[in-house]
Design an enzyme around this catalytic site. Sequence first.
Site, PDB file in Angstrom:
ATOM      1  N   HIS A  76      40.031  48.258  41.296  1.00  0.00           N
ATOM      2  CA  HIS A  76      39.819  46.887  41.752  1.00  0.00           C
ATOM      3  C   HIS A  76      40.951  46.380  42.648  1.00  0.00           C
ATOM      4  O   HIS A  76      42.120  46.392  42.247  1.00  0.00           O
ATOM      5  CB  HIS A  76      39.685  45.935  40.555  1.00  0.00           C
ATOM      6  CG  HIS A  76      39.370  44.527  40.984  1.00  0.00           C
ATOM      7  ND1 HIS A  76      38.086  44.110  41.243  1.00  0.00           N
ATOM      8  CD2 HIS A  76      40.178  43.471  41.243  1.00  0.00           C
ATOM      9  CE1 HIS A  76      38.120  42.848  41.627  1.00  0.00           C
ATOM     10  NE2 HIS A  76      39.369  42.434  41.637  1.00  0.00           N
TER      11      HIS A  76
ATOM     12  N   HIS B 262      35.542  45.647  49.944  1.00  0.00           N
ATOM     13  CA  HIS B 262      34.385  46.436  50.370  1.00  0.00           C
ATOM     14  C   HIS B 262      34.275  46.427  51.882  1.00  0.00           C
ATOM     15  O   HIS B 262      34.619  45.458  52.545  1.00  0.00           O
ATOM     16  CB  HIS B 262      33.088  45.922  49.732  1.00  0.00           C
ATOM     17  CG  HIS B 262      32.831  44.470  49.950  1.00  0.00           C
ATOM     18  ND1 HIS B 262      33.456  43.477  49.223  1.00  0.00           N
ATOM     19  CD2 HIS B 262      32.021  43.829  50.827  1.00  0.00           C
ATOM     20  CE1 HIS B 262      33.023  42.294  49.630  1.00  0.00           C
ATOM     21  NE2 HIS B 262      32.169  42.476  50.614  1.00  0.00           N
TER      22      HIS B 262
ATOM     23  N   CYS C  47      33.211  46.533  40.453  1.00  0.00           N
ATOM     24  CA  CYS C  47      33.850  47.472  39.520  1.00  0.00           C
ATOM     25  C   CYS C  47      32.782  48.147  38.667  1.00  0.00           C
ATOM     26  O   CYS C  47      32.828  49.366  38.443  1.00  0.00           O
ATOM     27  CB  CYS C  47      34.843  46.750  38.616  1.00  0.00           C
ATOM     28  SG  CYS C  47      36.456  46.448  39.357  1.00  0.00           S
TER      29      CYS C  47
HETATM   30  P1  AMP Z   1      30.763  39.753  51.405  1.00  0.00           P
HETATM   31  O1  AMP Z   1      30.065  38.525  51.828  1.00  0.00           O
HETATM   32  O2  AMP Z   1      31.503  40.433  52.518  1.00  0.00           O
HETATM   33  O3  AMP Z   1      31.617  39.537  50.171  1.00  0.00           O
HETATM   34  O4  AMP Z   1      29.623  40.789  51.037  1.00  0.00           O
HETATM   35  C1  AMP Z   1      29.150  40.998  49.761  1.00  0.00           C
HETATM   36  C2  AMP Z   1      27.886  41.790  49.915  1.00  0.00           C
HETATM   37  O5  AMP Z   1      27.555  42.323  48.661  1.00  0.00           O
HETATM   38  C3  AMP Z   1      26.691  40.994  50.400  1.00  0.00           C
HETATM   39  O6  AMP Z   1      26.196  41.567  51.600  1.00  0.00           O
HETATM   40  C4  AMP Z   1      25.692  41.108  49.241  1.00  0.00           C
HETATM   41  O7  AMP Z   1      24.363  41.219  49.685  1.00  0.00           O
HETATM   42  C5  AMP Z   1      26.164  42.353  48.545  1.00  0.00           C
HETATM   43  N1  AMP Z   1      25.874  42.428  47.116  1.00  0.00           N
HETATM   44  C6  AMP Z   1      26.088  41.491  46.167  1.00  0.00           C
HETATM   45  N2  AMP Z   1      25.727  41.949  44.957  1.00  0.00           N
HETATM   46  C7  AMP Z   1      25.295  43.213  45.140  1.00  0.00           C
HETATM   47  C8  AMP Z   1      24.780  44.230  44.279  1.00  0.00           C
HETATM   48  N3  AMP Z   1      24.639  44.025  42.962  1.00  0.00           N
HETATM   49  N4  AMP Z   1      24.426  45.420  44.808  1.00  0.00           N
HETATM   50  C9  AMP Z   1      24.548  45.638  46.136  1.00  0.00           C
HETATM   51  N5  AMP Z   1      25.023  44.729  47.010  1.00  0.00           N
HETATM   52  C10 AMP Z   1      25.394  43.538  46.521  1.00  0.00           C
END
Ligand code: AMP
Length: 116
Positions: free
Chosen positions: A48, A100, A9
């Site tokens: 969200h 996402h 968010c």
């Molecule tokens: P998931 O495991 O599908 O929930 O993917 C979450 C993704 O978010 C992972 O690939 C992380 O590397 C990525 N992630 C977490 N924090 C950040 C952030 N601050 N900026 C960019 N990507 C992020």
Amino acid sequence: MIKDDCIFCKIANGKIPTNIVFENEDVMAFEDVAPMMPVHTLIVPKQHYENIADDVPVEVLGKVFAAVKTVAEIKGVKESGFRVVVNTNDDARQSVHHLHIHVLGGAKMNIGDPKA
Ligand code: AMP
């Protein structure tokens, strides 16, 4: 709704700086902080929703998925190919609980490994 303690968010609404790939009124696409592939971009709605099973309005789903093609074009993988992954809840190892879409590409993938 925007959730105060949700990192995506904050990113999607400009409260935390990120590497923006694409943005419009409803959607933000930004680079994954720990890329699993040469191209690894995340697309999120600015509102969200916990995940794709969270009663997401079809209009929001349409806007988020419509951004996939745009991101693929920007990142140069539309023709070479890419994979879309939407991890949902614990068995899929969803680690950030804001809907996402992962757009993964830029190299040949191993069959069956959604993040390879
Ligand atoms: P998931 O495991 O599908 O929930 O993917 C979450 C993704 O978010 C992972 O690939 C992380 O590397 C990525 N992630 C977490 N924090 C950040 C952030 N601050 N900026 C960019 N990507 C992020």
